[in-house]
Design a protein around this motif. Sequence first.
Motif, PDB file in Angstrom:
ATOM      1  N   GLU A 204       0.777  -0.931  -0.378  1.00 18.33           N
ATOM      2  CA  GLU A 204       0.033  -0.565  -0.391  1.00 18.33           C
ATOM      3  C   GLU A 204       0.944   1.696  -0.315  1.00 18.33           C
ATOM      4  OE1 GLU A 204      -4.218   2.020   2.121  1.00 18.33           O
ATOM      5  OE2 GLU A 204      -3.656  -0.267   1.750  1.00 18.33           O
ATOM      6  N   GLY A 205       2.112   1.116   0.927  1.00 15.85           N
ATOM      7  CA  GLY A 205       2.628   2.534   1.315  1.00 15.85           C
ATOM      8  C   GLY A 205       3.534   2.896  -0.827  1.00 15.85           C
ATOM      9  N   GLU A 206       3.558   1.849  -1.305  1.00 13.16           N
ATOM     10  CA  GLU A 206       4.593   1.860  -2.627  1.00 13.16           C
ATOM     11  C   GLU A 206       3.151   2.212  -4.149  1.00 13.16           C
ATOM     12  OE1 GLU A 206       7.019  -0.351  -3.032  1.00 13.16           O
ATOM     13  OE2 GLU A 206       9.035   0.078  -1.533  1.00 13.16           O
ATOM     14  N   THR A 207       2.166   2.259  -3.498  1.00  9.98           N
ATOM     15  CA  THR A 207       0.798   2.444  -4.646  1.00  9.98           C
ATOM     16  C   THR A 207      -0.061   3.738  -4.397  1.00  9.98           C
ATOM     17  OG1 THR A 207      -0.171   0.997  -3.801  1.00  9.98           O
ATOM     18  CG2 THR A 207       1.469   0.215  -5.290  1.00  9.98           C
ATOM     19  N   HIS A 264     -10.982  13.589  -5.237  1.00 13.50           N
ATOM     20  CA  HIS A 264     -10.439  12.491  -5.665  1.00 13.50           C
ATOM     21  C   HIS A 264      -9.221  12.584  -7.421  1.00 13.50           C
ATOM     22  CE1 HIS A 264     -11.003   7.795  -5.621  1.00 13.50           C
ATOM     23  NE2 HIS A 264     -10.628   8.453  -6.662  1.00 13.50           N
ATOM     24  N   GLY A 265      -8.304  11.727  -6.960  1.00 15.93           N
ATOM     25  CA  GLY A 265      -7.340  11.465  -8.124  1.00 15.93           C
ATOM     26  C   GLY A 265      -7.863  10.696  -8.869  1.00 15.93           C
ATOM     27  N   ARG A 266      -7.267  11.803 -10.569  1.00 17.18           N
ATOM     28  CA  ARG A 266      -7.200  10.440 -11.522  1.00 17.18           C
ATOM     29  C   ARG A 266      -7.253   9.145 -11.519  1.00 17.18           C
ATOM     30  NH1 ARG A 266     -11.364  10.654 -15.696  1.00 17.18           N
ATOM     31  NH2 ARG A 266     -10.562  13.332 -16.287  1.00 17.18           N
ATOM     32  N   TYR A 267      -5.950   9.704 -11.354  1.00 17.64           N
ATOM     33  CA  TYR A 267      -4.737   8.257 -11.537  1.00 17.64           C
ATOM     34  C   TYR A 267      -4.622   7.507  -9.670  1.00 17.64           C
ATOM     35  CZ  TYR A 267      -3.951   9.958 -15.875  1.00 17.64           C
ATOM     36  OH  TYR A 267      -4.141  10.964 -16.881  1.00 17.64           O
ATOM     37  N   ASP A 268      -5.542   7.511  -8.928  1.00 19.42           N
ATOM     38  CA  ASP A 268      -5.734   6.360  -7.525  1.00 19.42           C
ATOM     39  C   ASP A 268      -5.464   4.962  -8.232  1.00 19.42           C
ATOM     40  OD1 ASP A 268      -6.706   5.352  -5.045  1.00 19.42           O
ATOM     41  OD2 ASP A 268      -7.277   7.229  -4.883  1.00 19.42           O
ATOM     42  N   PRO A 272     -10.402   2.869  -7.311  1.00 19.82           N
ATOM     43  CA  PRO A 272     -10.914   3.562  -9.119  1.00 19.82           C
ATOM     44  C   PRO A 272     -11.853   4.527  -8.828  1.00 19.82           C
ATOM     45  CG  PRO A 272     -10.524   1.011  -8.360  1.00 19.82           C
ATOM     46  CD  PRO A 272     -10.463   1.944  -6.832  1.00 19.82           C
ATOM     47  N   ALA A 273     -11.782   5.164  -9.698  1.00 17.37           N
ATOM     48  CA  ALA A 273     -11.850   6.839  -9.618  1.00 17.37           C
ATOM     49  C   ALA A 273     -13.481   6.782  -9.768  1.00 17.37           C
ATOM     50  CB  ALA A 273     -12.036   7.675 -10.471  1.00 17.37           C
ATOM     51  N   ARG A 274     -13.755   5.574 -10.592  1.00 14.10           N
ATOM     52  CA  ARG A 274     -15.191   5.090 -10.752  1.00 14.10           C
ATOM     53  C   ARG A 274     -16.237   5.173 -10.298  1.00 14.10           C
ATOM     54  NH1 ARG A 274     -18.451   0.601 -11.295  1.00 14.10           N
ATOM     55  NH2 ARG A 274     -16.997  -1.472 -10.539  1.00 14.10           N
ATOM     56  N   PHE A 275     -15.801   4.972  -8.985  1.00 14.90           N
ATOM     57  CA  PHE A 275     -16.646   4.489  -7.531  1.00 14.90           C
ATOM     58  C   PHE A 275     -16.887   6.038  -6.799  1.00 14.90           C
ATOM     59  CE2 PHE A 275     -14.577   0.422  -7.970  1.00 14.90           C
ATOM     60  CZ  PHE A 275     -15.697   0.078  -8.056  1.00 14.90           C
ATOM     61  N   ALA A 276     -15.492   7.065  -6.957  1.00 12.42           N
ATOM     62  CA  ALA A 276     -15.419   8.844  -6.195  1.00 12.42           C
ATOM     63  C   ALA A 276     -16.740   8.874  -7.698  1.00 12.42           C
ATOM     64  CB  ALA A 276     -14.076   9.666  -7.114  1.00 12.42           C
ATOM     65  N   TRP A 277     -16.889   8.649  -8.672  1.00  7.70           N
ATOM     66  CA  TRP A 277     -17.944   9.516  -9.792  1.00  7.70           C
ATOM     67  C   TRP A 277     -19.359   8.629  -8.848  1.00  7.70           C
ATOM     68  CZ3 TRP A 277     -18.113  13.212 -13.282  1.00  7.70           C
ATOM     69  CH2 TRP A 277     -19.138  13.208 -13.908  1.00  7.70           C
ATOM     70  N   GLU A 278     -19.217   7.535  -8.933  1.00  5.87           N
ATOM     71  CA  GLU A 278     -20.906   6.489  -8.708  1.00  5.87           C
ATOM     72  C   GLU A 278     -21.311   7.724  -7.385  1.00  5.87           C
ATOM     73  OE1 GLU A 278     -22.630   5.120 -10.468  1.00  5.87           O
ATOM     74  OE2 GLU A 278     -21.052   4.601 -11.828  1.00  5.87           O
ATOM     75  N   GLU A 292      -6.627  16.232 -12.311  1.00  4.72           N
ATOM     76  CA  GLU A 292      -5.559  15.057 -12.911  1.00  4.72           C
ATOM     77  C   GLU A 292      -4.189  15.062 -12.433  1.00  4.72           C
ATOM     78  OE1 GLU A 292      -6.799  13.593 -15.534  1.00  4.72           O
ATOM     79  OE2 GLU A 292      -8.611  15.082 -15.686  1.00  4.72           O
ATOM     80  N   GLY A 293      -3.715  14.881 -12.514  1.00  6.82           N
ATOM     81  CA  GLY A 293      -2.106  14.139 -12.385  1.00  6.82           C
ATOM     82  C   GLY A 293      -2.468  13.531 -10.738  1.00  6.82           C
ATOM     83  N   ALA A 294      -2.978  13.138 -10.443  1.00  3.44           N
ATOM     84  CA  ALA A 294      -2.674  12.802  -9.086  1.00  3.44           C
ATOM     85  C   ALA A 294      -3.127  11.349  -8.887  1.00  3.44           C
ATOM     86  CB  ALA A 294      -3.710  14.062  -8.464  1.00  3.44           C
ATOM     87  N   GLY A 295      -2.538  10.550  -7.627  1.00 10.27           N
ATOM     88  CA  GLY A 295      -2.954   9.221  -7.401  1.00 10.27           C
ATOM     89  C   GLY A 295      -3.743   9.361  -6.112  1.00 10.27           C
ATOM     90  N   HIS A 296      -3.163   9.045  -5.346  1.00 13.08           N
ATOM     91  CA  HIS A 296      -4.737   8.994  -4.081  1.00 13.08           C
ATOM     92  C   HIS A 296      -3.808   9.305  -2.713  1.00 13.08           C
ATOM     93  CE1 HIS A 296      -7.020   6.680  -0.803  1.00 13.08           C
ATOM     94  NE2 HIS A 296      -5.550   6.648  -0.299  1.00 13.08           N
ATOM     95  N   ALA A 297      -2.724   9.928  -2.280  1.00 11.03           N
ATOM     96  CA  ALA A 297      -2.548   9.980  -1.279  1.00 11.03           C
ATOM     97  C   ALA A 297      -3.007  11.843  -1.096  1.00 11.03           C
ATOM     98  CB  ALA A 297      -0.788  10.209  -0.929  1.00 11.03           C
ATOM     99  N   PHE A 298      -3.301  12.267   0.652  1.00 14.60           N
ATOM    100  CA  PHE A 298      -3.999  13.965   0.255  1.00 14.60           C
ATOM    101  C   PHE A 298      -2.589  14.682   0.058  1.00 14.60           C
ATOM    102  CE2 PHE A 298      -1.893  13.551   4.862  1.00 14.60           C
ATOM    103  CZ  PHE A 298      -1.548  14.600   5.220  1.00 14.60           C
TER     104      PHE A 298
END
Length: 319
Positions: A204-207, A264-268, A272-278, A292-298
Motif C-alpha cells: 500500500e505504501g508504495e502504490t 479524488h485523484g484521476r490516477y488513484d 478507482p475513480a469510478r466509485f468517486a464518480w458513482e 488530474e495528474g494525482a494519485g491517492h495520497a492527500f
Amino acid sequence: MSTLRDLYPAIEPYETGTLDVGDGHVVYWERVGQRGAKPAVFVHGGPGGGISPKQRRLFDPTRYDVLLFDQRGCGRSTPHAELNANTTWHLVADMERLREMMGVERWQVFGGSWGSTLSLAYAQKHPERVSEIILRGIYTLTKAELDWYYQFGVSQMFPDKWERFIAPIPEGERHDLMAAYRRRLTADDRAVQMEAARAWSIWEGETITLLPDPETSDKFEEDDFALAFARIENHFFVHGGWLDDGQLLREAHRLADIPGVIVHGRYDMPCPARFAWELHKAWPQAEFHLIEGAGHAFTEPGILDQLIRATDKFAGSAQ
C-alpha cells in the motif's frame, strides 16, 4: 493560474487524552486549533493507519476546533493491533462518544481513503450530527474495489511491487490473497505475522502516490505501524467492512441535506475513480473535484489544494 494551497503551519495539540470505549479498547484523541471554534473531526485511513502531525494542518487553526483520534487498535490507542470488538460499527459508535465528550451537537466530518468509508457510514447513520462532509480518495468498500487492489487490477500497473506483495503466499493460495494473508496475520508465530504485515503494508505504501515518495511510504515499513495497519485493514476487508455490498452508495440519499466536497485523484490506484464518480452521481449536492495528474495520497499537490480550499470554505459556516 491560481497558486496551489498548502498545509497550514505545524501545530501542537492544545489538549490530548484517552477515552475508554469499552470492550477493552482505549482510544487516543487530541484537539488542535481554538477551543470553542468550529468543530470538526478528522477520520484517518487504513483502517489501522493512525493519525499524524501533518493531518492537523488541514484546517485553519484560528477558525477550527479539530478532534483527531486513533481508531481502535492503532496509533496510540490500545491494545495495539487488536481485532476483537473492532468493526466499522464499533468505530461509528466511538465517533459518537467522542462528539459527546467534545460537547458539540454537530461537527464537520473530514475523511480520506478508509476514512471516507467510515465518514460515509457515520454520516448515513447520524446525518443530524454532521454539519458538512469533506471526503478524499473515495472508498465504498465493495467487492469490486477489494478485488481490484488485492487480486487483479493494480497488479497490472505495478508488476514489480505486486511480486513482492504475493511473495509470502504459496502459489496454491493466491486465488484468494486476502484470506491467505488473514491466516498469516492471525498466526501464533510472530515472525510469520511480521513477514505478512510488512509485505501487506509496503504494497500500500508504495502504490498510493502517483510518483515514488519515500516520505510517504517509509513509515509503512516500520514494524509497529505495519503490524497494526495490516492486521486491522485485512480484518476489515475480509469482512467487507460489515457493510452490504454497495450499501454506502445506495444510502447516499441520506446525505442530501449535508453540504459536502468530494476530492479524488484521476490516477488513484487503491481507489478507482469510478466509485468517486458513482458517489458524485448519488450525492449531486456535493462539490466534485477529479484531480488530474494525482494519485491517492492527500499530500498530492492538486488534492491538497482542494482539501484546504474546502476546509476554508466551510470555516465560517454555522455549526
